[in-house]
Scaffold this motif. Sequence first.
Motif, short mmCIF file in Angstrom:
data_model
loop_
_atom_site.label_atom_id
_atom_site.label_comp_id
_atom_site.label_asym_id
_atom_site.label_seq_id
_atom_site.Cartn_x
_atom_site.Cartn_y
_atom_site.Cartn_z
N GLN A 1 -57.72 2.63 25.10
CA GLN A 1 -57.86 2.23 23.69
C GLN A 1 -56.79 1.21 23.27
OE1 GLN A 1 -57.84 5.77 24.52
NE2 GLN A 1 -60.04 5.45 24.78
N SER A 2 -56.25 0.50 24.21
CA SER A 2 -55.12 -0.39 23.92
C SER A 2 -55.44 -1.45 22.87
CB SER A 2 -54.64 -1.06 25.20
OG SER A 2 -53.86 -0.18 25.97
N LYS A 3 -56.63 -2.02 22.92
CA LYS A 3 -56.97 -3.06 21.95
C LYS A 3 -56.99 -2.48 20.54
CE LYS A 3 -60.40 -6.64 20.89
NZ LYS A 3 -61.67 -7.28 21.28
N ALA A 4 -57.62 -1.34 20.37
CA ALA A 4 -57.67 -0.70 19.05
C ALA A 4 -56.29 -0.24 18.60
CB ALA A 4 -58.63 0.49 19.09
N ASN A 5 -55.45 0.13 19.56
CA ASN A 5 -54.11 0.62 19.23
C ASN A 5 -53.11 -0.50 18.97
OD1 ASN A 5 -55.07 3.21 19.60
ND2 ASN A 5 -54.27 3.40 21.69
N GLY A 6 -53.50 -1.73 19.27
CA GLY A 6 -52.59 -2.85 19.05
C GLY A 6 -51.56 -3.01 20.15
N ASP A 7 -51.86 -2.54 21.36
CA ASP A 7 -50.92 -2.66 22.47
C ASP A 7 -50.78 -4.12 22.90
OD1 ASP A 7 -50.61 0.04 22.42
OD2 ASP A 7 -51.88 0.45 24.16
N LYS A 8 -49.56 -4.52 23.18
CA LYS A 8 -49.28 -5.91 23.54
C LYS A 8 -49.35 -6.12 25.05
CE LYS A 8 -46.36 -6.61 19.49
NZ LYS A 8 -46.58 -5.24 18.97
N VAL A 9 -49.85 -7.30 25.40
CA VAL A 9 -50.05 -7.69 26.80
C VAL A 9 -49.16 -8.88 27.11
CG1 VAL A 9 -51.69 -8.53 28.52
CG2 VAL A 9 -52.43 -6.88 26.79
N LEU A 10 -48.49 -8.84 28.26
CA LEU A 10 -47.76 -10.00 28.76
C LEU A 10 -48.62 -10.67 29.83
CD1 LEU A 10 -45.24 -11.79 29.08
CD2 LEU A 10 -44.39 -10.13 30.76
N LEU A 11 -49.05 -11.89 29.56
CA LEU A 11 -49.86 -12.66 30.50
C LEU A 11 -48.95 -13.58 31.29
CD1 LEU A 11 -52.45 -13.85 31.69
CD2 LEU A 11 -52.73 -15.21 29.61
N CYS A 12 -48.83 -13.33 32.60
CA CYS A 12 -47.94 -14.10 33.47
C CYS A 12 -48.74 -15.07 34.32
CB CYS A 12 -47.14 -13.16 34.37
SG CYS A 12 -45.92 -12.14 33.50
N VAL A 13 -48.36 -16.34 34.29
CA VAL A 13 -49.10 -17.37 35.03
C VAL A 13 -48.11 -18.24 35.81
CG1 VAL A 13 -50.78 -19.23 34.89
CG2 VAL A 13 -50.78 -17.41 33.15
N PRO A 14 -48.02 -18.06 37.14
CA PRO A 14 -47.20 -18.97 37.95
C PRO A 14 -47.96 -20.27 38.19
CG PRO A 14 -47.59 -16.82 39.04
CD PRO A 14 -48.58 -16.95 37.92
#
Length: 471
Positions: A117-130
């Motif tokens: 339920q991360s999207k509904a909970n407002g959980d933050k994502v770190l998107l890493c792109v080398p």
Amino acid sequence: MLRFGEHPKKTDLPLHQDFKPKKKTVAEKRRLYKVGASVLAVIIILFLWLKPGSNDESSSTIQDETFINTQDSEVKIYDITADGIQDVSETGVPKESEKEALDIEYYDLIDYQGNPQSKANGDKVLLCVPLRDAEKVLPLLFRNMMNMTYYHNLIDIAFLVSDCSKGDRTMEKLTEYSIAMQQGKLLELLDGEKSALKAKGMKGSSDLYLHYLPEDYVNNVKAAYSPPYHEEYTKPFRSVQIYQKDFGQVIGQGFSDRHDVKVQGIRRKLMGRARNWLITSALKPYHSWVYWRDADIETSPGDILENLMRFSSSYDVIVPNVWRPLPTFLGDKQPYDLNSWIESEEGLKLAQTLDEDDVIVEGYAQYPTWRVHLAYIRSDEGDKDEVVELDGVGGVSILSKAKVFRQGSNFPAFTFLNHAETEAFGKLTKKMGFKIAGLPHYTIWHIYEPSEDDLLEISRLERKKRRYRND
């Protein structure tokens, strides 16, 4: 064992030591300490209040600061500002509105575990792109990022640009696109560049392969980058960070260079260093997820984050399948990422015959592991919700709970169990007790990079076409 504040009994002391009781008990001394500390605190407060000029609004002599008084393991926190002194301790944790004044951030990491339920909970994502020599694929990368339906204001993007060739403009274009994206102007910019490129027409055999890809695949790519777009498409992301650091990578970025078996061990270890540097620099305590993404993905579902997160009740690291299209004369398509696999007895026996620093590389005749590869158990008609447990993972697209990295897992930049980088990450992560999953029928598509032999065949076919037209 003696506790703090307790006196040893006479029988606990060496026989030669003469023990004389103190004149005052510990309790009495503590009471005196508390009285003294209280009197001192009152004196300090009165001094600050009565100091000349303290009531002059035009020249405040009390600067904003935090005063912490510790007494017998009790913590009292005072906010000392020009407006006075306020006790904000209560239970030791100030209210939300007071955190900013104190310049202290509080995180209970139990709140950043990641779940379906991360999207509904407002959980933050770190998107890493080398990134390395990635100028040509940046439009694909940014269009795919914009196409993500996970709320953009919950995604922090961290780029690492490293070891680019002389004359490469990855950093310049990356900066230009990032600014435009955060200003909501990137779609217009990319469409303009695409129109300008189309007006020039295709030139050179390196672009002719587009004529030989399956027609249905080409149509799917066109549809993926055409309107209508979802409502998040042009919205800015929570933040964008760009890092630049070289690691001594000199192996070429051409398909043949990168996939030569002789350079795989060296290349993987340097890539591991880059990934570790990026995650160490960018990961914050409020991130619940880390999503690793290669730049050269051509098509990917917009809701990939939400889909992968659905399996997080049982797994800590989740990867999709990765295939790539091929020219029709080579069979239309093939598995791309062979680094996601299930360990085999043959693979374990092979490792026992190798030197400690040797790196097993999947897909090469020199390393017959006979492992089950995620890529090879894919079916066009397969259930996209089918999940298998993995031991090694490929780095094209990895969604991981942030706690995996917080607890110490990483991408080994050395030989670990005869593996390095992402495959070693899989082995290490499993040894730490985490679970890894792969989705065999949930597929994202890597760009087709023609090899030298492919380009020669395309050139031959083009010459053949011209002869037929002339005849």
